[in-house]
Design a protein around this motif. Structure first.
Motif, PDB file in Angstrom:
ATOM      1  N   VAL A 215     -14.528  75.653 -62.031  1.00 17.42           N
ATOM      2  CA  VAL A 215     -15.163  76.631 -62.932  1.00 17.42           C
ATOM      3  C   VAL A 215     -16.661  76.692 -62.671  1.00 17.42           C
ATOM      4  CG1 VAL A 215     -15.506  77.353 -65.323  1.00 17.42           C
ATOM      5  CG2 VAL A 215     -13.458  76.044 -64.719  1.00 17.42           C
ATOM      6  N   LYS A 216     -17.194  77.898 -62.709  1.00 13.05           N
ATOM      7  CA  LYS A 216     -18.640  78.105 -62.650  1.00 13.05           C
ATOM      8  C   LYS A 216     -19.054  78.944 -63.848  1.00 13.05           C
ATOM      9  CE  LYS A 216     -22.388  79.910 -59.744  1.00 13.05           C
ATOM     10  NZ  LYS A 216     -22.744  80.456 -58.416  1.00 13.05           N
ATOM     11  N   ILE A 217     -20.095  78.511 -64.561  1.00 11.05           N
ATOM     12  CA  ILE A 217     -20.634  79.268 -65.701  1.00 11.05           C
ATOM     13  C   ILE A 217     -21.850  80.057 -65.228  1.00 11.05           C
ATOM     14  CG2 ILE A 217     -21.697  79.121 -67.975  1.00 11.05           C
ATOM     15  CD1 ILE A 217     -20.083  76.605 -68.478  1.00 11.05           C
ATOM     16  N   VAL A 218     -21.864  81.350 -65.518  1.00 10.72           N
ATOM     17  CA  VAL A 218     -22.982  82.225 -65.168  1.00 10.72           C
ATOM     18  C   VAL A 218     -23.534  82.816 -66.456  1.00 10.72           C
ATOM     19  CG1 VAL A 218     -23.679  84.313 -63.939  1.00 10.72           C
ATOM     20  CG2 VAL A 218     -21.976  82.780 -62.920  1.00 10.72           C
ATOM     21  N   ASP A 219     -24.819  82.588 -66.721  1.00 13.37           N
ATOM     22  CA  ASP A 219     -25.432  83.075 -67.960  1.00 13.37           C
ATOM     23  C   ASP A 219     -26.073  84.448 -67.825  1.00 13.37           C
ATOM     24  OD1 ASP A 219     -24.792  80.816 -69.521  1.00 13.37           O
ATOM     25  OD2 ASP A 219     -26.490  79.712 -68.698  1.00 13.37           O
ATOM     26  N   THR A 220     -26.445  84.821 -66.604  1.00 10.99           N
ATOM     27  CA  THR A 220     -27.135  86.096 -66.422  1.00 10.99           C
ATOM     28  C   THR A 220     -26.763  86.735 -65.104  1.00 10.99           C
ATOM     29  OG1 THR A 220     -29.305  87.199 -66.334  1.00 10.99           O
ATOM     30  CG2 THR A 220     -29.161  84.966 -65.430  1.00 10.99           C
ATOM     31  N   LEU A 221     -26.702  88.051 -65.100  1.00 15.45           N
ATOM     32  CA  LEU A 221     -26.579  88.833 -63.876  1.00 15.45           C
ATOM     33  C   LEU A 221     -27.848  89.638 -63.622  1.00 15.45           C
ATOM     34  CD1 LEU A 221     -22.953  90.259 -64.345  1.00 15.45           C
ATOM     35  CD2 LEU A 221     -23.639  88.321 -62.910  1.00 15.45           C
ATOM     36  N   ALA A 222     -28.746  89.640 -64.614  1.00 13.25           N
ATOM     37  CA  ALA A 222     -29.922  90.504 -64.568  1.00 13.25           C
ATOM     38  C   ALA A 222     -30.892  90.134 -63.456  1.00 13.25           C
ATOM     39  CB  ALA A 222     -30.642  90.472 -65.919  1.00 13.25           C
ATOM     40  N   ASN A 223     -30.848  88.881 -63.006  1.00 13.34           N
ATOM     41  CA  ASN A 223     -31.770  88.460 -61.955  1.00 13.34           C
ATOM     42  C   ASN A 223     -31.178  88.598 -60.563  1.00 13.34           C
ATOM     43  OD1 ASN A 223     -29.875  86.449 -62.245  1.00 13.34           O
ATOM     44  ND2 ASN A 223     -31.327  84.766 -61.929  1.00 13.34           N
ATOM     45  N   LEU A 224     -30.014  89.235 -60.474  1.00 10.27           N
ATOM     46  CA  LEU A 224     -29.341  89.395 -59.188  1.00 10.27           C
ATOM     47  C   LEU A 224     -29.389  90.845 -58.730  1.00 10.27           C
ATOM     48  CD1 LEU A 224     -26.098  87.285 -59.816  1.00 10.27           C
ATOM     49  CD2 LEU A 224     -28.211  86.545 -58.705  1.00 10.27           C
ATOM     50  N   PHE A 226     -27.889  94.151 -56.639  1.00 12.95           N
ATOM     51  CA  PHE A 226     -26.563  94.762 -56.580  1.00 12.95           C
ATOM     52  C   PHE A 226     -25.653  94.002 -55.608  1.00 12.95           C
ATOM     53  CE2 PHE A 226     -23.678  97.958 -54.684  1.00 12.95           C
ATOM     54  CZ  PHE A 226     -23.118  98.511 -55.808  1.00 12.95           C
ATOM     55  N   ARG A 227     -26.170  93.702 -54.425  1.00 12.89           N
ATOM     56  CA  ARG A 227     -25.394  92.974 -53.430  1.00 12.89           C
ATOM     57  C   ARG A 227     -25.008  91.589 -53.935  1.00 12.89           C
ATOM     58  NH1 ARG A 227     -25.125  93.179 -47.785  1.00 12.89           N
ATOM     59  NH2 ARG A 227     -26.886  94.617 -47.665  1.00 12.89           N
ATOM     60  N   ASP A 228     -25.973  90.868 -54.517  1.00 15.54           N
ATOM     61  CA  ASP A 228     -25.696  89.500 -54.975  1.00 15.54           C
ATOM     62  C   ASP A 228     -24.719  89.488 -56.147  1.00 15.54           C
ATOM     63  OD1 ASP A 228     -27.265  88.410 -53.016  1.00 15.54           O
ATOM     64  OD2 ASP A 228     -29.051  88.216 -54.275  1.00 15.54           O
ATOM     65  N   GLN A 229     -24.805  90.501 -57.010  1.00 16.98           N
ATOM     66  CA  GLN A 229     -23.824  90.602 -58.097  1.00 16.98           C
ATOM     67  C   GLN A 229     -22.423  90.789 -57.527  1.00 16.98           C
ATOM     68  OE1 GLN A 229     -24.486  93.020 -61.628  1.00 16.98           O
ATOM     69  NE2 GLN A 229     -26.673  93.105 -61.201  1.00 16.98           N
ATOM     70  N   ALA A 230     -22.301  91.702 -56.567  1.00 18.32           N
ATOM     71  CA  ALA A 230     -20.984  91.966 -55.975  1.00 18.32           C
ATOM     72  C   ALA A 230     -20.444  90.723 -55.272  1.00 18.32           C
ATOM     73  CB  ALA A 230     -21.083  93.135 -55.007  1.00 18.32           C
ATOM     74  N   LEU A 231     -21.293  90.019 -54.549  1.00 17.13           N
ATOM     75  CA  LEU A 231     -20.866  88.800 -53.861  1.00 17.13           C
ATOM     76  C   LEU A 231     -20.403  87.745 -54.856  1.00 17.13           C
ATOM     77  CD1 LEU A 231     -23.614  88.523 -51.102  1.00 17.13           C
ATOM     78  CD2 LEU A 231     -21.195  89.036 -50.744  1.00 17.13           C
ATOM     79  N   LEU A 232     -21.181  87.558 -55.931  1.00 17.48           N
ATOM     80  CA  LEU A 232     -20.825  86.566 -56.936  1.00 17.48           C
ATOM     81  C   LEU A 232     -19.504  86.908 -57.612  1.00 17.48           C
ATOM     82  CD1 LEU A 232     -21.519  84.132 -58.803  1.00 17.48           C
ATOM     83  CD2 LEU A 232     -22.680  85.778 -60.290  1.00 17.48           C
ATOM     84  N   LEU A 233     -19.356  88.160 -58.039  1.00 13.22           N
ATOM     85  CA  LEU A 233     -18.183  88.543 -58.816  1.00 13.22           C
ATOM     86  C   LEU A 233     -16.905  88.556 -57.975  1.00 13.22           C
ATOM     87  CD1 LEU A 233     -19.828  91.401 -60.892  1.00 13.22           C
ATOM     88  CD2 LEU A 233     -19.275  89.099 -61.661  1.00 13.22           C
ATOM     89  N   ASN A 234     -17.049  88.628 -56.668  1.00 13.50           N
ATOM     90  CA  ASN A 234     -15.884  88.586 -55.787  1.00 13.50           C
ATOM     91  C   ASN A 234     -15.598  87.189 -55.254  1.00 13.50           C
ATOM     92  OD1 ASN A 234     -14.645  91.409 -55.103  1.00 13.50           O
ATOM     93  ND2 ASN A 234     -16.839  91.753 -55.270  1.00 13.50           N
ATOM     94  N   SER A 235     -16.370  86.221 -55.710  1.00 18.24           N
ATOM     95  CA  SER A 235     -16.213  84.851 -55.202  1.00 18.24           C
ATOM     96  C   SER A 235     -15.312  83.994 -56.092  1.00 18.24           C
ATOM     97  CB  SER A 235     -17.582  84.184 -55.056  1.00 18.24           C
ATOM     98  OG  SER A 235     -18.177  83.959 -56.331  1.00 18.24           O
ATOM     99  N   CYS A 236     -14.502  84.630 -56.925  1.00 18.09           N
ATOM    100  CA  CYS A 236     -13.610  83.893 -57.818  1.00 18.09           C
ATOM    101  C   CYS A 236     -12.228  84.522 -57.804  1.00 18.09           C
ATOM    102  CB  CYS A 236     -14.160  83.874 -59.242  1.00 18.09           C
ATOM    103  SG  CYS A 236     -14.253  85.511 -60.017  1.00 18.09           S
TER     104      CYS A 236
END
Length: 325
Positions: A215-224, A226-236
């Motif tokens: 499990v990974k907890i993510v508190d914010t997406l605002a500092n990412l 567009f590319r980094d958000q997509a990479l993070l959200l597809n990494s699970c």
């Protein structure tokens, strides 16, 4: 051309001016105001030949951008791109000083330039345009003169699921998605928004780990970006998130990911039909916790105060879902 255009103007003596009421003659088009007039002179204006499609790129909120105008625009462009000579793009934002966005020639930079809704919206827009060979003009404070002008109204549904699947394919190609899963489960708390926060994320994560999931907890997406958000959200393999504009990111995600959205009552994916893109989509049980700051950090409170409260996610309900997913 398809006949479902909301507004179609074909008149070589029509002009459009953005921002100032020169003649007091406004035309309202689905909550957007346009001022059409005959130019007093043929100097200091921009003449766009052929057929122009004008698009209002209002980028202050990714959910309203996507569902109110973008999906409707994307579908229209797919159906009619052969008949469009120019896209006239007007950027509308309370916080954007100048629309210094990268153009289609900068596709390699899409999603990496800045963070925030302004750039999320423009990144999605550029990914979508990557398949069309159309001249793009960003509107300035000039008078524009058209041979043929099309203005689309608003919509608020995912009417064509095929558009969403194509959009994900374009995003995947541009951003080189998806990455291999790094975690089994990502819990996004939405803490940075100040409302609709998962308060028991740490406890929930510990219980999920006990049944064999990482499990990974993510508190914010605002500092990412567009590319980094997509990479993070597809990494699970499993994504747990409160409802909110953040759920618009589902369009960036592999549709094999299992989604657990906290709070079905005001779920835009459920209202718009985006949830049906996924084969595994669940709503775990939860309880509400009073939020003393219902407007969150933006100060924009929901009309129904119950939609701005925080959450305690029911652990037993969540574990049951994970075991069957």
């Amino acid at each position: 051309m398809k006949s479902f255009r909301n507004v179609f103007l074909k008149n070589s003596h029509k002009g459009i001016y953005n921002g100032t009421d020169l003649f007091g003659n406004f035309t309202s088009i689905e909550n957007r105001l346009y001022n059409f007039h005959k130019p007093l002179s043929f100097e200091n204006f921009i003449h766009l030949k052929g057929t122009t499609l004008r698009y209002e790129l209002h980028v202050h909120n990714i959910a309203h951008f996507t569902y109110d105008t973008f999906l409707n625009f994307f579908h229209f462009l797919r159906e009619n791109s052969a008949g469009i000579d120019t896209l006239l793009i007007n950027v509308k934002s309370d916080s954007l000083e100048t629309p210094a966005f990268p153009q289609l020639s900068d596709m390699d930079a899409v999603g990496t330039f800045k963070t925030g809704s302004n750039y999320w919206c423009n990144s999605l827009f550029l990914c979508a345009l990557s398949q069309f060979n159309i001249k793009v003009v960003y509107q300035t404070e000039k008078v524009y003169f058209f041979e043929e002008l099309i203005i689309l109204g608003e919509d608020r549904l995912l009417r064509y699921p095929g558009d969403a699947h194509l959009l994900y394919k374009l995003i995947s190609t541009t951003l080189k998605l998806p990455p291999p899963p790094a975690e089994d489960v990502i819990i996004y708390t939405r803490e940075e928004a100040g409302s609709r926060i998962i308060l028991n994320a740490a406890q929930l994560a510990e219980e999920i780990k006990k049944i064999g999931f990482s499990v990974k907890i993510v508190d914010t997406l605002a500092n990412l970006s567009f590319r980094d958000q997509a990479l993070l959200l597809n990494s699970c393999k499993i994504f747990i998130s409160p409802t909110g504009a953040n759920m618009t990111n589902l369009l960036l995600m592999n549709k094999n990911i299992c989604i657990l959205e906290v709070d079905y009552r005001n779920s835009w994916p459920r209202l718009m039909g985006t949830d049906r893109l996924f084969s595994k989509y669940f709503f775990p049980s939860f309880s509400l916790v009073h939020n003393p700051n219902p407007g969150g950090k933006s100060g924009r409170a929901q009309e129904n105060p119950l939609f701005d409260q925080n959450y305690i996610v029911d652990i037993s309900s969540t574990l049951d879902i994970l075991m069957q997913a």
